[in-house]
Design an enzyme around this catalytic site. Structure first.
Site, PDB file in Angstrom:
ATOM      1  N   ALA A  57       3.097 -14.289   2.367  1.00  0.00           N
ATOM      2  CA  ALA A  57       1.994 -15.178   2.743  1.00  0.00           C
ATOM      3  C   ALA A  57       2.531 -16.373   3.534  1.00  0.00           C
ATOM      4  O   ALA A  57       1.963 -16.775   4.552  1.00  0.00           O
ATOM      5  CB  ALA A  57       1.257 -15.642   1.493  1.00  0.00           C
ATOM      6  N   HIS A 121       3.348   4.952   8.263  1.00  0.00           N
ATOM      7  CA  HIS A 121       2.565   4.118   7.345  1.00  0.00           C
ATOM      8  C   HIS A 121       1.069   4.395   7.516  1.00  0.00           C
ATOM      9  O   HIS A 121       0.575   4.440   8.638  1.00  0.00           O
ATOM     10  CB  HIS A 121       2.773   2.629   7.636  1.00  0.00           C
ATOM     11  CG  HIS A 121       4.146   2.126   7.281  1.00  0.00           C
ATOM     12  ND1 HIS A 121       4.483   0.801   7.264  1.00  0.00           N
ATOM     13  CD2 HIS A 121       5.267   2.786   6.919  1.00  0.00           C
ATOM     14  CE1 HIS A 121       5.749   0.662   6.917  1.00  0.00           C
ATOM     15  NE2 HIS A 121       6.253   1.863   6.709  1.00  0.00           N
ATOM     16  N   GLU A 140      -1.050   0.625   0.846  1.00  0.00           N
ATOM     17  CA  GLU A 140      -0.201   1.117   1.947  1.00  0.00           C
ATOM     18  C   GLU A 140       0.595   2.331   1.465  1.00  0.00           C
ATOM     19  O   GLU A 140       1.277   2.262   0.439  1.00  0.00           O
ATOM     20  CB  GLU A 140       0.764   0.024   2.408  1.00  0.00           C
ATOM     21  CG  GLU A 140       1.578   0.492   3.627  1.00  0.00           C
ATOM     22  CD  GLU A 140       2.724  -0.439   3.969  1.00  0.00           C
ATOM     23  OE1 GLU A 140       2.613  -1.143   4.973  1.00  0.00           O
ATOM     24  OE2 GLU A 140       3.723  -0.454   3.226  1.00  0.00           O
TER      25      GLU A 140
END
Ligand code: 0O2
Length: 267
Positions: A57, A121, A140
Site C-alpha cells: 500500500a 497471472h 490472484e
C-alpha cells in the site's frame, strides 16, 4: 488499524484461499481417477501478511480504505505445472469455470518481466459466503512451471534480502539463471510426450497392481487359503518380471476367479 479489524478483513480471504485450494486439488483428483495426466501438478495458497499489505500500500500510494479494491493479491493461489503447455490448459480450465469471473490476465511468459520473472497471472472475482452474506473477493492466481517457480522463489528471497539494493553481480546471475530456466522449460517441452507416456504407463501399472491386491485381499475372505497363496505367489513372480501386459492378463484372470467365488458364495 486495530489488529482485530485486520482479522475481520482477512478472514473471508482465508476462506477463499482454502476453498480454491480444495477445488484445484479436486481437479488433480478428477484427472487421476480417469487415469489421465493432470496439467495441474501442485496447488498452494496464501493470504498476504498484514505487513506485506502495508508495504505494498505504501509503495503504490494506496489509501488504507482502498486496499481491498486496489490490492488484488490479498488472496493468492499458486498453481504449479510440469510443462509450459500445461499452463495454457489450466488457463482454459479457469476461463470455463462458472465459480470465478476473470477480471484480468497478465501473460509474463510471452512477455517476461525485466527481472526475468515468468508466470501467468489471472485475477478473478470469487464469491465466498460469510455470516454477513456473500462477499465478492479478488483473488490472484499465479500459474507457472516447476522451473519458473524455482527461479521466482529464489529471486523473491533475494529481493527480500536486498530490497532495492541487489548487488549487480547477483542481479546478473539471476538474469542468466532465468535464461537457463527458459531453455530448461523448452527442452522439457520437446520431451513432453515421452515423459507423459512414461508417467501414464507408471500410473496405469500402479492401478492394475492396486486392483490385483484388492482382489487377492477379498479372496482371502471367501476362497480356499491354499489357492489364494498360490495366486499370490504367481502375482509376485509376474510383478518381479515387471511386464505391464502380463500384469493386465493376470488381473483379468483374477477378476474371473473372484467372480466365480462370489457366485459360489451366493449359492
Ligand atoms: P508477494 O510476497 O509474492 O505477495 P505491478 O504490475 O508490478 O505494478 P503488482 O500488483 O505487483 O504490480 O502485480 P504483479 O506484477 O502481477 O505482481 C504480483 C505478484 O507476482 C508479486 O506479488 C509476486 O508474487 C509476483 N511477481 C511479480 N514480479 C515478480 C518478480 O520480478 N519476481 C518474483 N519473484 N515475483 C514476482 P508481491 O506483492 O510482489 O509479493
Amino acid at each position: 488499524m486495530e489488529i482485530q479489524l485486520w482479522r475481520e478483513i482477512l478472514a473471508p480471504y482465508t476462506l477463499a484461499v482454502d476453498e480454491l485450494v480444495v477445488k484445484f486439488n479436486h481437479i488433480i483428483e478428477e484427472y487421476r481417477q480417469v487415469g489421465a495426466y493432470s496439467p495441474v501438478e501442485q496447488v498452494t495458497g496464501r493470504v498476504k501478511t498484514i505487513s506485506s499489505i502495508l508495504e505494498k500500500a505504501q509503495k503504490k500510494n494506496i489509501d488504507l480504505n482502498d486496499i481491498e479494491d486496489k490490492i488484488d493479491d490479498i488472496a493468492g493461489i499458486r498453481i504449479i505445472c510440469q510443462f509450459v503447455e500445461d499452463i495454457y490448459k489450466v488457463v482454459d480450465i479457469i476461463r470455463q469455470r462458472s465459480d470465478m469471473t476473470i477480471i484480468r490476465e497478465q501473460d509474463y511468459i510471452d512477455n517476461k518481466k525485466k527481472s526475468g520473472y515468468r508466470s501467468y497471472h489471472i485475477t478473478v472475482y470469487y464469491d465466498v459466503e460469510t455470516l454477513k452474506g456473500t462477499r465478492k473477493l479478488q483473488v490472484e492466481i499465479q500459474i507457472r512451471t516447476l522451473a519458473m517457480n524455482f527461479w521466482a522463489t529464489i529471486e523473491h528471497s533475494l529481493q527480500y534480502k536486498y530490497k532495492q539494493n541487489m548487488p549487480e553481480h547477483i542481479r546478473q546471475r539471476l538474469t542468466s539463471a532465468a535464461e537457463a530456466i527458459l531453455i530448461l522449460d523448452r527442452e522439457m517441452s520437446v520431451v513432453r510426450d515421452e515423459i507423459m507416456d512414461a508417467q501414464n504407463s507408471f500410473k496405469i501399472k500402479a492401478n492394475i497392481v492396486a486392483d490385483i491386491l484388492t482382489n487377492i485381499q477379498n479372496l482371502y475372505k471367501i476362497a480356499n487359503k491354499q489357492e489364494v497363496i498360490k495366486i499370490q505367489d504367481e502375482f509376485f513372480r509376474i510383478y518381479q518380471v515387471g511386464e505391464r501386459e502380463e500384469l493386465e492378463k493376470f488381473s483379468k484372470e483374477l477378476d474371473l476367479i473372484a467372480q466365480r467365488y462370489r457366485a459360489q458364495s451366493l449359492h
